[in-house]
Design a protein around this motif. Structure first.
Motif, PDB file in Angstrom:
ATOM      1  N   LEU A   8       0.712  -1.139  -0.239  1.00  0.00           N
ATOM      2  CA  LEU A   8      -0.112   0.139  -0.072  1.00  0.00           C
ATOM      3  C   LEU A   8       0.812   1.419   0.060  1.00  0.00           C
ATOM      4  O   LEU A   8       0.295   2.214  -0.595  1.00  0.00           O
ATOM      5  CB  LEU A   8      -0.946   0.029   1.327  1.00  0.00           C
ATOM      6  CG  LEU A   8      -1.977   1.057   1.463  1.00  0.00           C
ATOM      7  CD1 LEU A   8      -2.500   1.367   0.095  1.00  0.00           C
ATOM      8  CD2 LEU A   8      -2.828   1.081   2.711  1.00  0.00           C
ATOM      9  N   SER A   9       2.030   1.265   0.711  1.00  0.00           N
ATOM     10  CA  SER A   9       2.752   2.231   0.593  1.00  0.00           C
ATOM     11  C   SER A   9       3.262   2.564  -0.500  1.00  0.00           C
ATOM     12  O   SER A   9       3.471   3.904  -0.755  1.00  0.00           O
ATOM     13  CB  SER A   9       4.031   2.005   1.749  1.00  0.00           C
ATOM     14  OG  SER A   9       4.894   3.123   1.810  1.00  0.00           O
ATOM     15  N   THR A  10       3.925   1.666  -1.244  1.00  0.00           N
ATOM     16  CA  THR A  10       4.399   1.691  -2.459  1.00  0.00           C
ATOM     17  C   THR A  10       3.187   2.244  -3.653  1.00  0.00           C
ATOM     18  O   THR A  10       3.614   3.322  -4.401  1.00  0.00           O
ATOM     19  CB  THR A  10       4.968   0.536  -3.128  1.00  0.00           C
ATOM     20  OG1 THR A  10       6.083   0.023  -2.415  1.00  0.00           O
ATOM     21  CG2 THR A  10       5.510   0.889  -4.502  1.00  0.00           C
ATOM     22  N   TYR A  11       1.986   1.724  -3.503  1.00  0.00           N
ATOM     23  CA  TYR A  11       0.911   2.235  -4.444  1.00  0.00           C
ATOM     24  C   TYR A  11       0.588   3.764  -4.071  1.00  0.00           C
ATOM     25  O   TYR A  11       0.434   4.410  -4.984  1.00  0.00           O
ATOM     26  CB  TYR A  11      -0.197   1.395  -4.014  1.00  0.00           C
ATOM     27  CG  TYR A  11      -1.359   1.818  -4.819  1.00  0.00           C
ATOM     28  CD1 TYR A  11      -1.579   1.400  -6.222  1.00  0.00           C
ATOM     29  CD2 TYR A  11      -2.580   2.610  -4.459  1.00  0.00           C
ATOM     30  CE1 TYR A  11      -3.021   1.479  -6.610  1.00  0.00           C
ATOM     31  CE2 TYR A  11      -3.549   2.953  -5.046  1.00  0.00           C
ATOM     32  CZ  TYR A  11      -3.566   2.525  -6.268  1.00  0.00           C
ATOM     33  OH  TYR A  11      -4.877   2.888  -6.986  1.00  0.00           O
ATOM     34  N   LEU A  12       0.834   4.133  -2.860  1.00  0.00           N
ATOM     35  CA  LEU A  12       0.155   5.348  -2.602  1.00  0.00           C
ATOM     36  C   LEU A  12       1.401   6.539  -2.910  1.00  0.00           C
ATOM     37  O   LEU A  12       1.273   7.939  -2.714  1.00  0.00           O
ATOM     38  CB  LEU A  12      -0.186   5.736  -1.025  1.00  0.00           C
ATOM     39  CG  LEU A  12      -1.393   4.992  -0.755  1.00  0.00           C
ATOM     40  CD1 LEU A  12      -1.590   4.950   0.904  1.00  0.00           C
ATOM     41  CD2 LEU A  12      -2.494   5.881  -1.441  1.00  0.00           C
ATOM     42  N   GLY A  13       2.668   5.955  -3.234  1.00  0.00           N
ATOM     43  CA  GLY A  13       3.705   6.997  -3.248  1.00  0.00           C
ATOM     44  C   GLY A  13       4.548   7.276  -2.266  1.00  0.00           C
ATOM     45  O   GLY A  13       5.128   8.402  -2.156  1.00  0.00           O
ATOM     46  N   HIS A  14       4.367   6.820  -1.008  1.00  0.00           N
ATOM     47  CA  HIS A  14       4.892   7.211   0.345  1.00  0.00           C
ATOM     48  C   HIS A  14       6.390   6.875   0.278  1.00  0.00           C
ATOM     49  O   HIS A  14       6.884   5.663  -0.314  1.00  0.00           O
ATOM     50  CB  HIS A  14       4.476   6.306   1.450  1.00  0.00           C
ATOM     51  CG  HIS A  14       3.189   6.793   1.705  1.00  0.00           C
ATOM     52  ND1 HIS A  14       2.202   6.105   2.501  1.00  0.00           N
ATOM     53  CD2 HIS A  14       2.308   7.876   1.608  1.00  0.00           C
ATOM     54  CE1 HIS A  14       1.054   7.110   2.742  1.00  0.00           C
ATOM     55  NE2 HIS A  14       1.194   8.112   2.137  1.00  0.00           N
ATOM     56  N   THR A  15       7.112   7.748   0.847  1.00  0.00           N
ATOM     57  CA  THR A  15       8.841   7.282   0.908  1.00  0.00           C
ATOM     58  C   THR A  15       9.123   6.329   1.709  1.00  0.00           C
ATOM     59  O   THR A  15      10.160   5.660   1.610  1.00  0.00           O
ATOM     60  CB  THR A  15       9.426   8.555   0.925  1.00  0.00           C
ATOM     61  OG1 THR A  15       9.001   9.073   2.021  1.00  0.00           O
ATOM     62  CG2 THR A  15       9.301   9.743   0.084  1.00  0.00           C
ATOM     63  N   CYS A  16       8.323   6.091   2.785  1.00  0.00           N
ATOM     64  CA  CYS A  16       8.629   5.121   3.868  1.00  0.00           C
ATOM     65  C   CYS A  16       7.200   4.461   4.254  1.00  0.00           C
ATOM     66  O   CYS A  16       6.060   5.344   4.435  1.00  0.00           O
ATOM     67  CB  CYS A  16       9.361   5.693   4.832  1.00  0.00           C
ATOM     68  SG  CYS A  16       8.850   6.973   5.812  1.00  0.00           S
ATOM     69  N   VAL A  17       7.218   3.256   4.976  1.00  0.00           N
ATOM     70  CA  VAL A  17       6.132   2.705   5.398  1.00  0.00           C
ATOM     71  C   VAL A  17       5.710   3.222   6.504  1.00  0.00           C
ATOM     72  O   VAL A  17       4.452   3.250   6.964  1.00  0.00           O
ATOM     73  CB  VAL A  17       6.249   1.222   5.906  1.00  0.00           C
ATOM     74  CG1 VAL A  17       5.358   0.503   6.272  1.00  0.00           C
ATOM     75  CG2 VAL A  17       6.980   0.408   4.660  1.00  0.00           C
ATOM     76  N   ARG A  18       6.267   4.093   7.171  1.00  0.00           N
ATOM     77  CA  ARG A  18       5.903   4.816   8.772  1.00  0.00           C
ATOM     78  C   ARG A  18       4.851   5.840   8.251  1.00  0.00           C
ATOM     79  O   ARG A  18       3.838   5.993   9.001  1.00  0.00           O
ATOM     80  CB  ARG A  18       7.172   5.879   9.043  1.00  0.00           C
ATOM     81  CG  ARG A  18       6.754   6.376  10.335  1.00  0.00           C
ATOM     82  CD  ARG A  18       8.002   7.490  10.892  1.00  0.00           C
ATOM     83  NE  ARG A  18       8.259   8.415   9.763  1.00  0.00           N
ATOM     84  CZ  ARG A  18       9.415   8.550   9.249  1.00  0.00           C
ATOM     85  NH1 ARG A  18      10.260   7.807   9.425  1.00  0.00           N
ATOM     86  NH2 ARG A  18       9.530   9.494   8.315  1.00  0.00           N
ATOM     87  N   ASP A  19       4.870   6.498   6.831  1.00  0.00           N
ATOM     88  CA  ASP A  19       3.733   7.323   6.650  1.00  0.00           C
ATOM     89  C   ASP A  19       2.668   6.655   6.683  1.00  0.00           C
ATOM     90  O   ASP A  19       1.436   7.130   6.789  1.00  0.00           O
ATOM     91  CB  ASP A  19       4.145   8.107   5.569  1.00  0.00           C
ATOM     92  CG  ASP A  19       5.341   9.051   5.536  1.00  0.00           C
ATOM     93  OD1 ASP A  19       5.485   9.527   6.639  1.00  0.00           O
ATOM     94  OD2 ASP A  19       6.230   9.293   4.348  1.00  0.00           O
ATOM     95  N   THR A  20       2.377   4.982   6.101  1.00  0.00           N
ATOM     96  CA  THR A  20       1.227   4.538   5.999  1.00  0.00           C
ATOM     97  C   THR A  20       0.808   4.023   7.217  1.00  0.00           C
ATOM     98  O   THR A  20      -0.469   3.955   7.448  1.00  0.00           O
ATOM     99  CB  THR A  20       1.617   3.463   5.013  1.00  0.00           C
ATOM    100  OG1 THR A  20       2.377   3.704   3.773  1.00  0.00           O
ATOM    101  CG2 THR A  20       0.319   2.750   4.190  1.00  0.00           C
ATOM    102  N   TYR A  21       1.783   3.658   8.162  1.00  0.00           N
ATOM    103  CA  TYR A  21       1.229   3.306   9.643  1.00  0.00           C
ATOM    104  C   TYR A  21       0.508   4.204  10.027  1.00  0.00           C
ATOM    105  O   TYR A  21      -0.487   3.934  11.134  1.00  0.00           O
ATOM    106  CB  TYR A  21       2.612   2.947  10.494  1.00  0.00           C
ATOM    107  CG  TYR A  21       2.953   1.323  10.369  1.00  0.00           C
ATOM    108  CD1 TYR A  21       2.383   0.714  11.098  1.00  0.00           C
ATOM    109  CD2 TYR A  21       4.297   1.173   9.643  1.00  0.00           C
ATOM    110  CE1 TYR A  21       2.958  -0.703  11.062  1.00  0.00           C
ATOM    111  CE2 TYR A  21       4.553  -0.109   9.560  1.00  0.00           C
ATOM    112  CZ  TYR A  21       3.747  -0.948  10.357  1.00  0.00           C
ATOM    113  OH  TYR A  21       4.475  -2.208  10.346  1.00  0.00           O
ATOM    114  N   TRP A  22       0.806   5.785   9.772  1.00  0.00           N
ATOM    115  CA  TRP A  22      -0.203   6.725  10.441  1.00  0.00           C
ATOM    116  C   TRP A  22      -1.657   6.522  10.356  1.00  0.00           C
ATOM    117  O   TRP A  22      -2.269   6.672  11.326  1.00  0.00           O
ATOM    118  CB  TRP A  22       0.164   8.009  10.004  1.00  0.00           C
ATOM    119  CG  TRP A  22      -0.456   9.297  10.450  1.00  0.00           C
ATOM    120  CD1 TRP A  22      -0.456   9.666  11.510  1.00  0.00           C
ATOM    121  CD2 TRP A  22      -1.597   9.559   9.688  1.00  0.00           C
ATOM    122  NE1 TRP A  22      -1.387  10.750  11.802  1.00  0.00           N
ATOM    123  CE2 TRP A  22      -2.050  10.560  10.680  1.00  0.00           C
ATOM    124  CE3 TRP A  22      -2.302   9.364   8.415  1.00  0.00           C
ATOM    125  CZ2 TRP A  22      -3.307  11.542  10.381  1.00  0.00           C
ATOM    126  CZ3 TRP A  22      -3.385  10.320   8.411  1.00  0.00           C
ATOM    127  CH2 TRP A  22      -3.776  11.290   9.114  1.00  0.00           C
TER     128      TRP A  22
END
Length: 308
Positions: free
Chosen positions: A270-284
């Motif tokens: 999901l992190s890659t799909y959304l274009g986040h630089t790190c998984v931490r941003d998706t964990y939020w």
């Protein structure tokens, strides 16, 4: 040119070389260096950093962000000037992220229907905003990514979008559902018939074929959200365009939890799909949505109950 300004140029060059756009940070740090030069200060100290970060005094929300910029720059300068002080973490109130608004399906449908009622009745504008907001809602793209799409980035034969040089300088592919592909194909046909030879390079365009601008998109969104009751006429805050992206991420995580999918394992996807630089941003998102926290707690309870 002062030593700090030279150091800033090197620091910005290094950060951009790592793939960061660093536009806003560059502007803020240039202001910080000017602040230091006005005071004839050649060495960064915590006192000076905090004095600059807390300007203007009535904008508390940006203080921590400004100090974070200086902290990174100070770490770089400390390798050259050993007297440099790196401002410690936690000395200013942390920046609070806006709580995401999770749209219901009914609210999304109402917003898209309201977009189709935009004037002029025979124009392209209503179809542009209907498809733009719909695309963001079903793909979780950033607004800047959606309005930045070039015609060549939209492959409706393969059903995929190419997002180039997004927020953190990375490109990625975004697959499209069949219904989304059909909606974009219909829009492209309407656009080309409406504009003819005036068609520009961008996929989503304004009434006369120009590129969509952020400020105008937000104005249209605010108008529509008031029309359908998401905001009151006097409200200055409320659901945002960016909350479409939050809704996509939260709904995806909820579906995974309810289907028994290993969320920890799938988060990098999901992190890659959304274009986040790190998984931490998706964990939020796990902590930002009470419903997600409840699902995570239920799964933890089931694991404990299963233990002998």
């Amino acid at each position: 040119m002062t030593g700090l300004r030279t150091a800033l140029e090197r620091y910005l060059s290094m950060r951009k070389g790592f793939g960061y756009k660093y536009q806003h940070q560059a502007r803020r740090l240039a202001d910080f260096v000017s602040f230091m030069e006005e005071r004839r200060a050649t060495t960064i100290t915590t006192k000076l950093a905090v004095a600059w970060a807390t300007l203007p005094p009535d904008r508390h929300a940006s203080w921590a962000l400004r100090l974070t910029d200086v902290r990174g720059f100070a770490r770089h300068v400390a390798n050259i000037d050993l007297e440099t002080e790196v401002p410690p973490v936690g000395i200013l109130p942390p920046l609070k992220r806006a709580k995401p608004y999770v749209y219901s399906d009914a609210e999304i449908n109402a917003l898209l229907a309201a977009a189709l009622a935009l004037p002029p009745a025979n124009g392209l504008r209503r179809w542009t905003y209907h498809c733009l907001f719909g695309l963001i809602a079903v793909t979780g793209m950033r607004l800047s990514e959606a309005i930045g799409l070039q015609r060549s980035d939209v492959d409706l034969d393969e059903g995929a979008l190419t997002v180039r040089q997004s927020k953190f300088g990375k490109s990625r592919l975004v697959p499209l559902h069949r219904t989304t592909r059909e909606a974009l194909l219909s829009y492209a046909e309407r656009r080309d018939v409406h504009l003819g030879s005036r068609c520009g390079p961008h996929f989503f365009v304004a009434e006369r074929g120009g590129r969509l601008l952020h400020q105008y998109v937000h104005r249209v969104f605010w108008r529509l959200s008031r029309e359908i009751g998401l905001r009151r006429p006097s409200d200055h805050t409320g659901p945002r365009v960016h909350d479409f992206r939050h809704r996509f991420a939260i709904r995806t995580l909820l579906r995974w939890y309810r289907e028994g999918i290993d969320v920890e394992q799938q988060l990098p996807v999901l992190s890659t799909y959304l274009g986040h630089t790190c998984v931490r941003d998706t964990y939020w998102y796990l902590s930002a949505c009470p419903e997600l926290m409840e699902e995570a707690a239920r799964r933890l309870d089931r694991r404990w109950e299963a233990k002998p």
